[in-house]
Design an enzyme around this catalytic site. Structure first.
Site, mmCIF file in Angstrom:
data_model
loop_
_atom_site.group_PDB
_atom_site.id
_atom_site.type_symbol
_atom_site.label_atom_id
_atom_site.label_comp_id
_atom_site.label_asym_id
_atom_site.label_seq_id
_atom_site.Cartn_x
_atom_site.Cartn_y
_atom_site.Cartn_z
ATOM 1 N N ASP A 19 -1.849 -1.225 -7.580
ATOM 2 C CA ASP A 19 -2.435 0.378 -7.646
ATOM 3 C C ASP A 19 -2.176 0.950 -6.787
ATOM 4 O OD1 ASP A 19 -5.322 1.413 -7.059
ATOM 5 O OD2 ASP A 19 -5.724 0.750 -4.994
ATOM 6 N N ASP A 21 -3.427 4.527 -4.569
ATOM 7 C CA ASP A 21 -3.941 5.012 -3.295
ATOM 8 C C ASP A 21 -4.820 4.088 -2.182
ATOM 9 O OD1 ASP A 21 -3.993 7.093 -4.536
ATOM 10 O OD2 ASP A 21 -6.374 6.881 -5.982
#
Length: 255
Positions: A19, A21
């Site tokens: 991922d 953020d």
């Protein structure tokens, strides 16, 4: 009797899925961008326009408002380049970029293509990542950043613009089999892709974040091992341990 060529073997690689953020970077790039505004805040008309599951649509309005305030794309980029990496991520991604013969690396993120590209290039780590799957973004004729949804899907659990499980499954269908897949994330939208991993794979939720809490109650729904992390160094140690174990060698049927 015809000459038979000897069987051809190749070593299975490891896949790292990140991922972005609160995983690669230690903040949310979509909220960080507001720092480039003169008052570093959005008006209530924009703030209150968010509808659950429609974040990308909301970010379109945010970027439009930033453009209306005559903040240049260069100013937006300069601000995005200041976002901090999560501790240990620089070392982890540097290791990956030096070991591309053994490790493939993809980012699956609900941020956008411009922000991720700018940030990875600014820290000199773009070469670590083979593919980025995210919401497309570009600069329009008005000189403003425009963000579009990544795809359409039928998953009821995920935001309307992206199901990370669908992205991961489509990517894996085009690749040779991996000896091990590590999925490193933090949010609730990282649960869906984690659910398609195998018993020899590892899902790594960030300690203290939503994915870890969600996995606590749904461990039976996963085949993959769960190892929580708080710095990229811990992820690096798990990756190194995996690479130093006996490599999986398989017969290459393509030859």
């Amino acid at each position: 009797m015809g000459h038979q060529s000897p069987p051809h073997f190749h070593v299975m690689k490891t896949l790292m899925v990140f991922d972005f953020d609160h995983t690669v970077v230690d903040d949310n790039s979509d909220t960080w961008v507001i720092r480039c505004l003169p008052g570093q805040t959005l008006p209530d008309t924009v703030k209150n326009s968010y509808r659950k599951g429609h974040w990308t649509e909301f970010m379109g309005r945010v970027m439009d408002y930033i453009g209306q305030q005559e903040v240049s794309v260069e100013s937006v980029r300069a601000e995005m380049e200041r976002i901090p990496l999560t501790a240990g991520m620089s070392e982890l991604l540097t290791f990956i970029s030096c070991n591309k013969s053994d490790v493939d690396c993809v980012v699956i993120s609900d941020a956008n293509a411009l922000f991720i590209e700018w940030i990875l290039c600014a820290v000199g780590l773009r070469s670590a990542v083979d593919r980025v799957f995210t919401n497309p973004a570009g600069v329009n004729s008005l000189g403003r950043v425009e963000v579009r949804p990544h795809h359409e899907h039928d998953c009821r659990r995920c935001p309307v613009n992206m199901c990370k499980k669908k992205v991961l499954e489509e990517y894996l269908a085009q690749q040779d089999e991996y000896s091990c897949i590590f999925y490193v994330g933090d949010g609730t939208n990282d649960f869906c892709p984690a659910s398609c991993l195998r018993g020899r794979d590892v899902v790594m939720p960030r300690k203290g974040y939503a994915l870890e809490k969600l996995l606590d109650g749904k461990k039976d729904a996963l085949e993959a091992r769960i190892i929580a992390w708080s710095s990229g160094t811990q992820v690096l140690h798990e990756l190194q341990a995996c690479l130093s174990s006996t490599p999986d060698v398989i017969l290459d049927s393509r030859v």
